[in-house]
Design a protein around this motif. Sequence first.
Motif, PDB file in Angstrom:
ATOM      1  N   LYS A 145      -4.741  -2.762  11.070  1.00  0.00           N
ATOM      2  CA  LYS A 145      -4.226  -2.674   9.703  1.00  0.00           C
ATOM      3  C   LYS A 145      -4.557  -3.974   9.000  1.00  0.00           C
ATOM      4  N   THR A 180       0.979  -6.576  -1.051  1.00  0.00           N
ATOM      5  CA  THR A 180       1.648  -5.832   0.027  1.00  0.00           C
ATOM      6  C   THR A 180       0.932  -4.521   0.377  1.00  0.00           C
ATOM      7  N   LYS A 217      -3.684  -6.137   5.736  1.00  0.00           N
ATOM      8  CA  LYS A 217      -2.628  -6.227   4.734  1.00  0.00           C
ATOM      9  C   LYS A 217      -2.913  -7.377   3.787  1.00  0.00           C
ATOM     10  N   GLU A 268      -1.549  -2.141   2.347  1.00  0.00           N
ATOM     11  CA  GLU A 268      -2.113  -2.061   3.689  1.00  0.00           C
ATOM     12  C   GLU A 268      -3.165  -0.975   3.712  1.00  0.00           C
TER      13      GLU A 268
END
Length: 146
Positions: free
Chosen positions: A119, A126, A121, A128
Motif C-alpha cells: 500500500k 491520506t 500512502k 492510499e
Amino acid sequence: VGSIAAGGRYDNLIGMFGTKQVPAVGVSLGIERVFTIMEQIQKERNQIIRATETQVLVGLLGDKLPLAAELVSELWNAKVKAEYMVHKKVMKLIDRARESKIPWMVIVGERELNEGIVKLKNIDTTQEEVISRSNFVEEIQRRLNQ
C-alpha cells in the motif's frame, strides 16, 4: 537572537586545574542561534521545516525485520531517501510519518505479503493505493518526481 560567536582570553582558567599558569584563548560558536535564524527564514518563505530528509517510510506490520530491510534497500539503491519501522499497529507507523513530516509511506502487512502488493500512502492527502510489490520503487520514484 543575541550574539552568534564570542571569545576571549582565559589565562587563569587552566591554572585553576593544575600547578602551572598557561596563557590561553577561546572561542565559542552559538550554532543553536544560527539554526534559529535559518528556521525563521524558512518560515518567512513559507517553506516546510522538516527534521529529516526521508522521503518514504517503509512500515511493516508485525515483526518481519528482514523484509523491511529488503524493501528499504531497494529504495536506497534507487537513490530514494527512505527509512523503515516495524510495529504491530498501523497507527504507530502513520504517526511516525506524520511527526517526521515524511511525505510518503509504504505499508506492508500479512495480506499484502500474501497478495504480492504494497500500500502506498500519501501522508498529506491520506490517500492510499495498492500497487504491485514488483514495481513499487518505480511508482514511488514517479510520484516523487511530479
